[in-house]
Design a protein around this motif. Structure first.
Motif, PDB file in Angstrom:
ATOM      1  N   VAL A  49       1.035  -1.320  -0.057  1.00 53.13           N
ATOM      2  CA  VAL A  49       0.061   0.088   0.080  1.00 53.13           C
ATOM      3  C   VAL A  49       1.085   1.229   0.186  1.00 53.13           C
ATOM      4  O   VAL A  49       2.458   1.038   1.026  1.00 53.13           O
ATOM      5  N   TYR A  50       0.229   1.957  -1.259  1.00 51.64           N
ATOM      6  CA  TYR A  50       1.234   3.266  -1.092  1.00 51.64           C
ATOM      7  C   TYR A  50       0.185   4.297  -0.683  1.00 51.64           C
ATOM      8  O   TYR A  50      -1.299   4.036  -0.754  1.00 51.64           O
ATOM      9  N   ARG A  51       0.790   5.572   0.171  1.00 51.69           N
ATOM     10  CA  ARG A  51       0.017   7.051   1.028  1.00 51.69           C
ATOM     11  C   ARG A  51      -0.216   8.207   0.369  1.00 51.69           C
ATOM     12  O   ARG A  51       1.622   8.727   0.800  1.00 51.69           O
ATOM     13  N   VAL A  52      -0.863   8.520  -0.315  1.00 50.12           N
ATOM     14  CA  VAL A  52      -1.036   9.713   0.519  1.00 50.12           C
ATOM     15  C   VAL A  52      -1.491  10.391   1.119  1.00 50.12           C
ATOM     16  O   VAL A  52      -2.059   9.879   1.480  1.00 50.12           O
ATOM     17  N   VAL A  53      -0.675  11.549   1.865  1.00 50.40           N
ATOM     18  CA  VAL A  53      -1.304  12.238   3.201  1.00 50.40           C
ATOM     19  C   VAL A  53      -1.171  13.396   3.391  1.00 50.40           C
ATOM     20  O   VAL A  53      -0.716  14.684   2.407  1.00 50.40           O
ATOM     21  N   GLU A  54      -2.480  13.968   3.765  1.00 49.74           N
ATOM     22  CA  GLU A  54      -2.820  15.641   4.200  1.00 49.74           C
ATOM     23  C   GLU A  54      -2.836  15.548   6.142  1.00 49.74           C
ATOM     24  O   GLU A  54      -3.652  14.921   5.697  1.00 49.74           O
ATOM     25  N   ALA A  55      -2.441  16.709   6.307  1.00 46.03           N
ATOM     26  CA  ALA A  55      -2.301  16.533   7.707  1.00 46.03           C
ATOM     27  C   ALA A  55      -2.879  18.312   7.753  1.00 46.03           C
ATOM     28  O   ALA A  55      -2.168  19.197   7.518  1.00 46.03           O
ATOM     29  N   ALA A  56      -4.241  18.390   8.425  1.00 46.37           N
ATOM     30  CA  ALA A  56      -4.766  19.525   7.946  1.00 46.37           C
ATOM     31  C   ALA A  56      -5.814  20.212   9.743  1.00 46.37           C
ATOM     32  O   ALA A  56      -7.136  18.618   8.586  1.00 46.37           O
ATOM     33  N   ARG A  57      -6.351  20.849   9.570  1.00 45.66           N
ATOM     34  CA  ARG A  57      -7.911  20.807  10.311  1.00 45.66           C
ATOM     35  C   ARG A  57      -9.260  20.985   9.068  1.00 45.66           C
ATOM     36  O   ARG A  57      -8.541  21.019   7.964  1.00 45.66           O
ATOM     37  N   VAL A 120       2.047  12.226  15.139  1.00 47.52           N
ATOM     38  CA  VAL A 120       1.915  13.038  12.902  1.00 47.52           C
ATOM     39  C   VAL A 120       3.225  12.269  12.618  1.00 47.52           C
ATOM     40  O   VAL A 120       3.077  11.984  11.456  1.00 47.52           O
ATOM     41  N   ASP A 121       4.616  12.122  13.024  1.00 51.02           N
ATOM     42  CA  ASP A 121       6.297  12.236  12.813  1.00 51.02           C
ATOM     43  C   ASP A 121       5.347  10.387  12.553  1.00 51.02           C
ATOM     44  O   ASP A 121       6.467  10.142  11.245  1.00 51.02           O
ATOM     45  N   GLU A 122       5.030   9.729  12.880  1.00 50.87           N
ATOM     46  CA  GLU A 122       5.092   7.941  12.273  1.00 50.87           C
ATOM     47  C   GLU A 122       3.800   8.131  11.428  1.00 50.87           C
ATOM     48  O   GLU A 122       4.281   7.941  10.308  1.00 50.87           O
ATOM     49  N   VAL A 123       3.017   9.090  10.795  1.00 47.93           N
ATOM     50  CA  VAL A 123       2.199   9.224  10.054  1.00 47.93           C
ATOM     51  C   VAL A 123       2.773   9.461   8.477  1.00 47.93           C
ATOM     52  O   VAL A 123       2.700   8.491   7.853  1.00 47.93           O
ATOM     53  N   TYR A 124       3.681  10.922   8.925  1.00 46.25           N
ATOM     54  CA  TYR A 124       4.848  10.677   7.716  1.00 46.25           C
ATOM     55  C   TYR A 124       5.443   9.891   7.463  1.00 46.25           C
ATOM     56  O   TYR A 124       5.870   9.472   6.003  1.00 46.25           O
ATOM     57  N   ALA A 125       6.336   8.942   8.233  1.00 42.27           N
ATOM     58  CA  ALA A 125       7.164   7.886   8.267  1.00 42.27           C
ATOM     59  C   ALA A 125       6.380   6.449   7.526  1.00 42.27           C
ATOM     60  O   ALA A 125       7.556   6.427   6.930  1.00 42.27           O
ATOM     61  N   GLN A 126       5.023   6.835   6.929  1.00 40.63           N
ATOM     62  CA  GLN A 126       4.279   5.415   6.827  1.00 40.63           C
ATOM     63  C   GLN A 126       4.373   5.878   5.200  1.00 40.63           C
ATOM     64  O   GLN A 126       3.518   5.177   4.544  1.00 40.63           O
ATOM     65  N   SER A 127       4.482   7.549   4.727  1.00 44.75           N
ATOM     66  CA  SER A 127       3.481   7.983   3.944  1.00 44.75           C
ATOM     67  C   SER A 127       4.353   7.560   2.752  1.00 44.75           C
ATOM     68  O   SER A 127       5.550   7.733   2.746  1.00 44.75           O
ATOM     69  N   ASP A 128       4.373   8.290   1.365  1.00 44.43           N
ATOM     70  CA  ASP A 128       5.199   8.775  -0.171  1.00 44.43           C
ATOM     71  C   ASP A 128       4.328  10.000  -0.330  1.00 44.43           C
ATOM     72  O   ASP A 128       6.335  10.065  -0.997  1.00 44.43           O
ATOM     73  N   ILE A 129       2.960  10.387  -0.495  1.00 45.06           N
ATOM     74  CA  ILE A 129       3.304  12.116  -0.957  1.00 45.06           C
ATOM     75  C   ILE A 129       2.722  12.725   0.238  1.00 45.06           C
ATOM     76  O   ILE A 129       1.960  11.493   0.666  1.00 45.06           O
ATOM     77  N   PHE A 130       2.597  14.074   0.400  1.00 44.32           N
ATOM     78  CA  PHE A 130       2.151  14.734   1.114  1.00 44.32           C
ATOM     79  C   PHE A 130       1.123  15.881  -0.292  1.00 44.32           C
ATOM     80  O   PHE A 130       2.181  16.439  -0.437  1.00 44.32           O
ATOM     81  N   ALA A 131       0.625  16.193   0.125  1.00 45.20           N
ATOM     82  CA  ALA A 131      -0.955  16.716  -1.061  1.00 45.20           C
ATOM     83  C   ALA A 131      -1.429  17.890   0.057  1.00 45.20           C
ATOM     84  O   ALA A 131      -1.620  17.719   1.295  1.00 45.20           O
ATOM     85  N   PHE A 132      -1.219  19.123  -0.309  1.00 41.15           N
ATOM     86  CA  PHE A 132      -1.850  19.872   0.550  1.00 41.15           C
ATOM     87  C   PHE A 132      -2.425  21.418  -0.428  1.00 41.15           C
ATOM     88  O   PHE A 132      -2.087  22.051  -0.572  1.00 41.15           O
ATOM     89  N   PRO A 133      -3.778  21.273  -0.754  1.00 42.89           N
ATOM     90  CA  PRO A 133      -4.424  22.294  -1.702  1.00 42.89           C
ATOM     91  C   PRO A 133      -4.850  23.667  -1.321  1.00 42.89           C
ATOM     92  O   PRO A 133      -5.753  23.867  -1.596  1.00 42.89           O
ATOM     93  N   SER A 134      -4.727  23.601   0.411  1.00 44.56           N
ATOM     94  CA  SER A 134      -4.414  25.001   0.752  1.00 44.56           C
ATOM     95  C   SER A 134      -4.315  26.409  -0.260  1.00 44.56           C
ATOM     96  O   SER A 134      -4.307  26.473  -1.236  1.00 44.56           O
ATOM     97  N   LYS A 135      -5.720  27.228   0.116  1.00 42.34           N
ATOM     98  CA  LYS A 135      -5.813  28.571  -0.940  1.00 42.34           C
ATOM     99  C   LYS A 135      -5.326  29.032  -0.125  1.00 42.34           C
ATOM    100  O   LYS A 135      -4.576  30.555  -1.006  1.00 42.34           O
ATOM    101  N   PHE A 136      -5.033  29.030   0.660  1.00 47.90           N
ATOM    102  CA  PHE A 136      -3.695  30.230   1.618  1.00 47.90           C
ATOM    103  C   PHE A 136      -3.949  29.935   2.934  1.00 47.90           C
ATOM    104  O   PHE A 136      -3.829  29.655   3.378  1.00 47.90           O
ATOM    105  N   GLU A 137      -2.225  31.037   3.114  1.00 51.23           N
ATOM    106  CA  GLU A 137      -1.337  30.664   4.371  1.00 51.23           C
ATOM    107  C   GLU A 137      -0.379  31.228   4.870  1.00 51.23           C
ATOM    108  O   GLU A 137      -0.764  31.928   4.297  1.00 51.23           O
ATOM    109  N   GLY A 138      -0.387  31.619   5.805  1.00 53.90           N
ATOM    110  CA  GLY A 138       0.588  32.449   6.547  1.00 53.90           C
ATOM    111  C   GLY A 138       2.115  31.859   6.389  1.00 53.90           C
ATOM    112  O   GLY A 138       2.669  32.411   6.284  1.00 53.90           O
ATOM    113  N   PHE A 139       2.065  30.587   7.495  1.00 50.81           N
ATOM    114  CA  PHE A 139       3.476  29.446   7.151  1.00 50.81           C
ATOM    115  C   PHE A 139       3.039  28.507   7.511  1.00 50.81           C
ATOM    116  O   PHE A 139       2.682  27.712   8.564  1.00 50.81           O
TER     117      PHE A 139
END
Length: 239
Positions: A49-57, A120-139
């Motif tokens: 299994v390969y994972r695309v992951v996103e972490a945000a409210r 969340v570090d364990e989530v990232y370690a098991q993932s393959d791509i981080f996808a982030f479709p935000s419209k705006f961000e500060g940092f």
């Protein structure tokens, strides 16, 4: 602000934006400090299994997870070993809308709303791509943390700060706004393990400049400079 010893901004691109509103500001760019992940994502080798992951409210106005859900659904049949995991809490009722969307797309076995995690570090370690479709961000902290963990990222070139952290074709991919372009960029990474490995390593290296040690050193130098300049101005006024 014009009378301040220094005005702090998080990203380089904000300097010019601020100058449009404030005359002769003493602007200092210091980013947020990013914890450096000691455990990197394992991107090589074959997986079941390969994972695309996103972490945000979960947030429709800013984070726009529905774009990611739609983009992944368009790719799902082409990449049957891949799943999408969305991590983050919901305080707006958006989760129910996303669940309904997943059901309509018949993606219940491929797209998962995982909720909140304190690891969340364990989530990232098991993932393959981080996808982030935000419209705006500060940092974007979650984006930078995922990149520190060695994940190649996909975001929108129209999103401020995201378009500085992600360096197109270097540590990730930047797409034009919209589901079609986001799906194309995501599919490009899903199809190419070699590219994921190369960009993931570069993402990790990129985030080293944002280590707590580097950032707090910049703050210490700034505070020392401000204190010295303030003292000099006080002494000059007394002369």
């Amino acid at each position: 602000m014009e009378q301040s010893c220094a005005v702090h901004v998080l990203m380089n691109s904000y300097i010019e934006a601020l100058k449009a509103f404030v005359q002769n500001p003493k602007i200092v760019h210091i980013p947020n400090a990013i914890p450096q992940c000691s455990r990197l994502a394992e991107l090589s080798g074959q997986k079941d299994v390969y994972r695309v992951v996103e972490a945000a409210r979960l947030n429709k106005k800013q984070k726009r997870q529905e774009i990611l859900v739609e983009a992944f659904a368009r790719l799902a049949n082409r990449y049957p070993k891949w799943i999408l995991e969305l991590w983050g809490g919901d305080n707006s009722g958006y989760k129910a809308e996303l669940q309904g969307m997943i059901q309509r797309l018949h993606m219940e076995e491929r797209i998962f709303l995982r909720g909140v995690t304190h690891h969340v570090d364990e989530v990232y370690a098991q993932s393959d791509i981080f996808a982030f479709p935000s419209k705006f961000e500060g940092f974007p902290l979650s984006l930078s943390e995922a990149m520190s963990a060695g994940l190649p990222a996909v975001g929108f070139c129209s999103c401020a700060s995201v378009n500085e952290l992600i360096r197109h074709e270097k540590n990730g991919l930047l797409a034009e706004d919209g589901v079609d372009a986001f799906a194309a960029a995501l599919g490009e990474l899903m199809a190419d393990q070699e590219k994921r490995i190369r960009m993931g390593l570069e993402a990790h290296r990129t985030m080293e400049a944002y280590s707590p040690e580097a950032v707090w050193t910049q703050w210490e130098h700034l505070l020392e400079k401000v204190i010295w300049e303030y003292g000099e101005s006080k002494r000059a006024a007394q002369r």
